[in-house]
Scaffold this motif. Structure first.
Motif, PDB file in Angstrom:
ATOM      1  N   UNK A 110       0.786  -0.936 -11.578  1.00 45.85           N
ATOM      2  CA  UNK A 110       2.024  -0.435 -12.189  1.00 45.85           C
ATOM      3  C   UNK A 110       3.240  -1.054 -11.504  1.00 45.85           C
ATOM      4  N   UNK A 111       4.308  -1.152 -12.263  1.00 46.72           N
ATOM      5  CA  UNK A 111       5.539  -1.683 -11.657  1.00 46.72           C
ATOM      6  C   UNK A 111       6.552  -0.564 -11.534  1.00 46.72           C
ATOM      7  N   UNK A 112       7.041  -0.379 -10.333  1.00 44.28           N
ATOM      8  CA  UNK A 112       8.057   0.640 -10.092  1.00 44.28           C
ATOM      9  C   UNK A 112       9.343  -0.055  -9.672  1.00 44.28           C
ATOM     10  N   UNK A 113      10.457   0.633  -9.949  1.00 43.70           N
ATOM     11  CA  UNK A 113      11.762   0.100  -9.542  1.00 43.70           C
ATOM     12  C   UNK A 113      12.412   1.066  -8.560  1.00 43.70           C
ATOM     13  N   UNK A 114      13.409   0.526  -7.897  1.00 39.98           N
ATOM     14  CA  UNK A 114      14.208   1.317  -6.988  1.00 39.98           C
ATOM     15  C   UNK A 114      14.661   2.604  -7.698  1.00 39.98           C
ATOM     16  N   UNK A 132       0.074   5.558  -2.404  1.00 45.60           N
ATOM     17  CA  UNK A 132       1.370   5.801  -3.051  1.00 45.60           C
ATOM     18  C   UNK A 132       2.503   5.360  -2.116  1.00 45.60           C
ATOM     19  N   UNK A 133       2.390   5.667  -0.833  1.00 50.75           N
ATOM     20  CA  UNK A 133       3.435   5.279   0.123  1.00 50.75           C
ATOM     21  C   UNK A 133       3.570   3.756   0.165  1.00 50.75           C
ATOM     22  N   UNK A 134       2.451   3.061   0.112  1.00 45.97           N
ATOM     23  CA  UNK A 134       2.456   1.596   0.151  1.00 45.97           C
ATOM     24  C   UNK A 134       3.188   1.026  -1.068  1.00 45.97           C
ATOM     25  N   UNK A 135       2.824   1.538  -2.238  1.00 45.43           N
ATOM     26  CA  UNK A 135       3.425   1.052  -3.483  1.00 45.43           C
ATOM     27  C   UNK A 135       4.921   1.389  -3.515  1.00 45.43           C
ATOM     28  N   UNK A 136       5.253   2.582  -3.038  1.00 42.88           N
ATOM     29  CA  UNK A 136       6.655   3.012  -3.046  1.00 42.88           C
ATOM     30  C   UNK A 136       7.490   2.142  -2.095  1.00 42.88           C
ATOM     31  N   UNK A 137       6.922   1.828  -0.952  1.00 41.66           N
ATOM     32  CA  UNK A 137       7.664   1.022   0.030  1.00 41.66           C
ATOM     33  C   UNK A 137       7.990  -0.363  -0.526  1.00 41.66           C
ATOM     34  N   UNK A 138       7.038  -0.929  -1.271  1.00 40.69           N
ATOM     35  CA  UNK A 138       7.284  -2.269  -1.815  1.00 40.69           C
ATOM     36  C   UNK A 138       8.316  -2.268  -2.920  1.00 40.69           C
ATOM     37  N   UNK A 139       8.422  -1.152  -3.655  1.00 38.86           N
ATOM     38  CA  UNK A 139       9.238  -1.153  -4.871  1.00 38.86           C
ATOM     39  C   UNK A 139      10.542  -0.386  -4.728  1.00 38.86           C
ATOM     40  N   UNK A 140      10.659   0.406  -3.677  1.00 35.62           N
ATOM     41  CA  UNK A 140      11.849   1.254  -3.541  1.00 35.62           C
ATOM     42  C   UNK A 140      11.716   2.559  -4.310  1.00 35.62           C
ATOM     43  N   UNK A 141      10.510   2.831  -4.840  1.00 31.32           N
ATOM     44  CA  UNK A 141      10.307   4.105  -5.534  1.00 31.32           C
ATOM     45  C   UNK A 141      10.310   5.243  -4.514  1.00 31.32           C
ATOM     46  N   UNK A 245      -7.294   5.251 -20.504  1.00 26.18           N
ATOM     47  CA  UNK A 245      -7.044   5.457 -21.933  1.00 26.18           C
ATOM     48  C   UNK A 245      -6.844   4.080 -22.572  1.00 26.18           C
ATOM     49  N   UNK A 246      -7.285   3.898 -23.817  1.00 27.18           N
ATOM     50  CA  UNK A 246      -7.202   2.566 -24.433  1.00 27.18           C
ATOM     51  C   UNK A 246      -5.813   1.933 -24.315  1.00 27.18           C
ATOM     52  N   UNK A 247      -4.768   2.720 -24.460  1.00 26.37           N
ATOM     53  CA  UNK A 247      -3.415   2.144 -24.416  1.00 26.37           C
ATOM     54  C   UNK A 247      -2.959   1.819 -22.999  1.00 26.37           C
ATOM     55  N   UNK A 248      -3.769   2.168 -22.001  1.00 25.51           N
ATOM     56  CA  UNK A 248      -3.406   1.876 -20.610  1.00 25.51           C
ATOM     57  C   UNK A 248      -4.227   0.730 -20.022  1.00 25.51           C
ATOM     58  N   UNK A 249      -5.066   0.115 -20.833  1.00 23.61           N
ATOM     59  CA  UNK A 249      -5.968  -0.896 -20.271  1.00 23.61           C
ATOM     60  C   UNK A 249      -5.313  -2.274 -20.107  1.00 23.61           C
ATOM     61  N   UNK A 250      -4.376  -2.598 -20.977  1.00 20.26           N
ATOM     62  CA  UNK A 250      -3.680  -3.884 -20.824  1.00 20.26           C
ATOM     63  C   UNK A 250      -2.829  -3.810 -19.559  1.00 20.26           C
ATOM     64  N   UNK A 251      -2.929  -4.818 -18.747  1.00 20.68           N
ATOM     65  CA  UNK A 251      -2.113  -4.841 -17.528  1.00 20.68           C
ATOM     66  C   UNK A 251      -2.720  -4.077 -16.365  1.00 20.68           C
ATOM     67  N   UNK A 252      -3.886  -3.455 -16.596  1.00 14.32           N
ATOM     68  CA  UNK A 252      -4.568  -2.766 -15.494  1.00 14.32           C
ATOM     69  C   UNK A 252      -5.546  -3.741 -14.844  1.00 14.32           C
ATOM     70  N   UNK A 253      -5.344  -3.996 -13.573  1.00 16.68           N
ATOM     71  CA  UNK A 253      -6.176  -4.982 -12.863  1.00 16.68           C
ATOM     72  C   UNK A 253      -6.876  -4.338 -11.679  1.00 16.68           C
ATOM     73  N   UNK A 254      -8.067  -4.848 -11.344  1.00 17.35           N
ATOM     74  CA  UNK A 254      -8.709  -4.319 -10.136  1.00 17.35           C
ATOM     75  C   UNK A 254      -7.892  -4.655  -8.896  1.00 17.35           C
ATOM     76  N   UNK A 255      -8.138  -3.907  -7.835  1.00 14.83           N
ATOM     77  CA  UNK A 255      -7.415  -4.186  -6.591  1.00 14.83           C
ATOM     78  C   UNK A 255      -7.798  -5.564  -6.053  1.00 14.83           C
TER      79      UNK A 255
END
Ligand SMILES: Cc1ncc(COP(=O)(O)O)c(C=O)c1O
Length: 397
Positions: A110-114, A132-141, A245-255
């Motif tokens: 997922x892409x998060x913004x400040x 979550x802390x890792x992702x938030x730190x990179x994105x400013x979320x 969910x089917x509508x969430x599969x595009x753009x979902x990548x393994x770690x």
């Protein structure tokens, strides 16, 4: 259809497990325990792999194959069996090593913004809070943690507390199906409905769901469900699933990105580099065993025993069991006698003393200046196991 239990549950069921009979094992939830016949099924798969490793891994396992796979990819066949157990279509379900890996995949895709907000609860599992802390730190979320009412009077208390925290900046909500330390079943479907009404996607951490409580993933209405089969669904360790969910599969990548990159949801997750696929391929044998015992009978026994044990122990220790029974499954968490203290060092000392002096393996933690015990009940346990725990704790209190 549920079959009746083939035999009575309790200590005699230990014959089906490789567990040391000298230890009273009350900690099934932590890393699971695999039945012998599932381990045997896994070994047969390993033997099959070793007869022709490159053919198995490169031609038969996944759609990432040298030329066309010889037959339906083995992982897809396994996903169909596991999907049937979880109410899910195979095409919406992929195998991951564990719930942590599945949660990493979702959060890191997922892409998060400040200024965006990610909503958690104060019962979140520690590793999920760190992802979550890792992702938030990179994105400013911003990470916002909702304090859930404890003890909740009913599931609705939890829904209201969580839904009340959904705000205009909330971009993702994360809740547990069954919380880790407090072992509470959260009202995920109701929370999902409230998230959906606000346009907030919901990731469910179902690490303790499959096998322990009825799970029909699509009917929950969540966007992603990351779960373990190796805790309560009898599968060998390193067997997790991620549903999207089917509508969430595009753009979902393994770690871990590998050859399947951008080849579609299942193809991408089915090959994340060379690894041992036997825990995933043995998952259908685990489900078969559970269904032979009666999946409903297993859940009913586990819950009935965990709850009866918790009531017995609360009475024996003079502590309070204040959570509603309907919010518990195969695990129940209750406070230990106050005299035992309430910090992490005391929790560790008691956990070690119970194991090394009394041969009792059980999860103990410190929370809100108290020590708490999380009881796990599995078909190989019986009341006498929990009575032993009760007396061993009293000797130290
Ligand atoms: C609620 C919850 N989420 C995630 C996990 C992580 O499971 P794993 O280590 O198998 O990824 C656990 C493990 O106990 C858990 O209790």
């Amino acid at each position: 259809m549920e079959r009746r239990a083939l035999r009575s549950f309790g200590r005699s069921m230990l014959a089906e497990w490789a567990l040391d009979p000298a230890v009273t094992y009350l900690n099934h939830g932590t890393v699971g325990a695999t039945p012998r016949r599932v381990l045997e099924a896994q070994q047969r798969i390993r033997d099959e792999i070793e007869r022709q490793p490159s053919r198995f891994l490169l031609r038969e396992l996944s759609a990432v194959a040298i030329g066309a796979p010889l037959e339906r990819p083995r992982l897809r066949a396994a996903a169909a069996a596991v999907g049937a157990f979880l109410g899910a279509r195979a095409e919406d379900l992929v195998f991951v090593d564990n719930a942590t890996t599945g949660t990493n995949a979702v959060l890191r895709s997922l892409e998060f913004r400040d200024g965006d907000e990610i909503l958690l609860t104060d019962h979140v599992y520690g590793s999920v809070a760190r992802i979550v802390a890792f992702v938030a730190r990179r994105s400013g979320a911003r990470v916002r943690t909702v304090e859930l009412p404890y003890p909740p009077r009913c599931p609705r208390d939890v829904t209201e507390a969580f839904a009340g925290a959904l705000g205009p900046r909330t971009r993702l909500a994360v809740v547990d199906h069954v919380t880790s330390e407090s072992a509470l079943i959260l009202p995920v479907a109701e929370i999902a409905a409230r998230c959906r009404a606000k346009g907030v996607p919901l990731l469910v951490d179902g690490a303790h769901g499959p096998g322990a409580i009825p799970v029909d993933i699509p009917s929950l209405g969540a966007d992603w469900y990351s779960a373990n089969l190796h805790k309560w669904a009898f599968a060998p360790r390193s067997s997790g699933v991620l549903w999207a969910a089917p509508e969430r599969q595009a753009g979902l990548h393994p770690a871990v990105i590998s050859w399947g990159f951008d080849e579609g949801f299942t193809t991408e997750f089915d090959w994340v580099g060379t690894r041992d696929p036997s825990p995933h391929l043995a998952a259908p044998a685990a489900i078969e065993f559970m269904e032979e015992l009666g999946a409903g009978a297993v859940r009913a026994y586990d819950h009935g025993l965990a709850w009866e044990a918790a009531r017995h122990l609360a009475g024996r220790w003079g502590t309070a069991l204040e959570i509603p029974e309907e919010m518990t499954g195969a695990m129940v968490t209750l406070p230990l006698p106050e005299r035992l203290g309430g910090d992490e060092a005391r929790a560790t000392r008691l956990r070690n003393a119970l194991l090394f002096e009394d041969g009792i393996e059980v999860q103990i933690h410190a929370w809100r200046a108290r020590l708490w015990v999380r009881l796990s009940a599995q078909v190989y346990n019986e009341m006498a196991d929990f009575e032993r725990l009760g007396e061993a704790v009293l000797r130290r209190a």
